[in-house]
Design an enzyme around this catalytic site. Sequence first.
Site, short mmCIF file in Angstrom:
data_model
loop_
_atom_site.label_atom_id
_atom_site.label_comp_id
_atom_site.label_asym_id
_atom_site.label_seq_id
_atom_site.Cartn_x
_atom_site.Cartn_y
_atom_site.Cartn_z
N GLY A 188 0.96 -1.18 -0.04
CA GLY A 188 0.05 0.18 0.06
C GLY A 188 0.98 1.26 -0.03
N ASN A 206 -7.69 4.66 8.74
CA ASN A 206 -7.12 3.30 9.49
C ASN A 206 -7.27 3.41 10.87
OD1 ASN A 206 -5.05 5.22 8.24
ND2 ASN A 206 -3.52 4.34 9.94
N GLN A 213 -7.73 0.62 3.90
CA GLN A 213 -8.47 0.01 4.79
C GLN A 213 -9.79 -0.49 4.16
OE1 GLN A 213 -8.13 -0.85 8.06
NE2 GLN A 213 -5.94 -0.29 7.92
N GLY A 237 -2.61 -6.16 0.07
CA GLY A 237 -3.20 -7.33 0.37
C GLY A 237 -3.42 -7.88 1.68
N THR A 249 11.51 -8.49 -11.10
CA THR A 249 10.65 -9.68 -11.73
C THR A 249 9.36 -9.72 -10.71
OG1 THR A 249 12.60 -11.00 -12.15
CG2 THR A 249 10.75 -12.25 -11.40
N CYS A 254 2.06 2.31 12.86
CA CYS A 254 3.53 3.16 12.59
C CYS A 254 3.70 4.01 13.52
CB CYS A 254 3.45 3.81 11.54
SG CYS A 254 2.23 3.04 10.18
#
Length: 402
Positions: free
Chosen positions: A76, A157, A185, A206, A243, A330
């Site tokens: 995100g 959030n 969220q 995800g 990749t 955080c």
Amino acid sequence: MKGVKVMKVYADNAATTKMSKTAIDAMVACMNENFGNPSSLYSIGQRAKEALDDARARAAKCLGADSGEILFTGGGSEADNQALLTAAKLGAAQGKKHMISTKFEHHAILHTLAKLEKEGFEVKLLDVHENGLVRPDEVAAALRPDTALVSVMYANNELGTVQPISEIGRICREKGVLFHTDAVQAVGHVKIDVKAQNIDMLSLAGHKFHGPKGVGLLYARKGIRLTNLIEGGAQEGGKRAGTENVQGIVAMVAALEEAVANIDAYTARVTPLRDRLIAGLEQIPHSILNGDREHRLPATVNFCFEGIEGESLLLMLDDKGISASSGSACTSGSLDPSHVLLAIGRPHDVAHGSLRLSLGDDITEEQVDYLIKSVKEVVEYLRGMSPLWRDMCAGKKPFILK
Ligand SMILES: *Cc1c(COP(=O)(O)O)cnc(C)c1O
């Protein structure tokens, strides 16, 4: 508190979720059976490329987007960064250096905007009202001819409040201003249709809907030329070198489809339990629900309790088997109160006593009642030890919360 039954309740799904069986199975199958490099021309590589193309098409469908509008990212934060830097570059090329966002965004947005400010952009951070909502008319009033971007998060959030995204989208589209939303969220928790809602760019991750960590995506409406953050090979249309995280992407999209398909059932089941939790916690004296009661994610609750420290509350809840948060992961560990609670006008002392409970889709009524009982006990215990609380009870200091 000896001999008391300890129940396990993971109530920090806004920080991260446990991967669903569907997502894990998809990931393991991909790792076992489809390990090729999507850039390789032989068939093993091409099979991996097919899995990637398929995941892109399915992710697009979940959002109401087209396949070509999906860029897979490493989460995100990366999607947020790329959206803002893209808007900055597109804006600067047209002499537009004004950006509008809000005071309660995630730091992935706020820190990127601070960086852009140093590079000469003018950033207007809109106030958030006491109910934890941004007002569309205030977005409209802040728009200028040189506005390059409006970025407003879909759901906050910490508070769980869901913003009037469709209205803001309509206003921005009418004025021809790019509109980005950090929907990390919200995706998988509320219904989203990027076209119907006039969203130009949208970020998701995800791990907030039972997919893996370290993988996300940025939706960018056709015609928006993305700025890349990582130079190298031509993966992701040249907009993100490296990749591809094929197994992560495949697992994320499996989780996304599952979450989107279940939104109605999830909402119907979890919302009453969320409201039971709110009603229970409101019985604690000198407490307050943070954020609007109605415009709220089905599973997120945030409270302030006067006279306590959120950190002590969390540690004692952990002893009772409860995983919770005082706000965003955080900021925990720092002594500053949450910028979100300050933005909605909570005084420092009150903001320190915050608790966020974000329920899982498997939450039970028994667990909710255990949460209520445990929080009540711990708040009472901590208040009993607090000199400040004693002063307030003795009338030497005023209570701030009723
Ligand atoms: C979790 C979160 C992010 C960051 O996502 P990561 O995948 O951890 O980088 C950004 N915005 C919001 C609103 C979030 O909740």
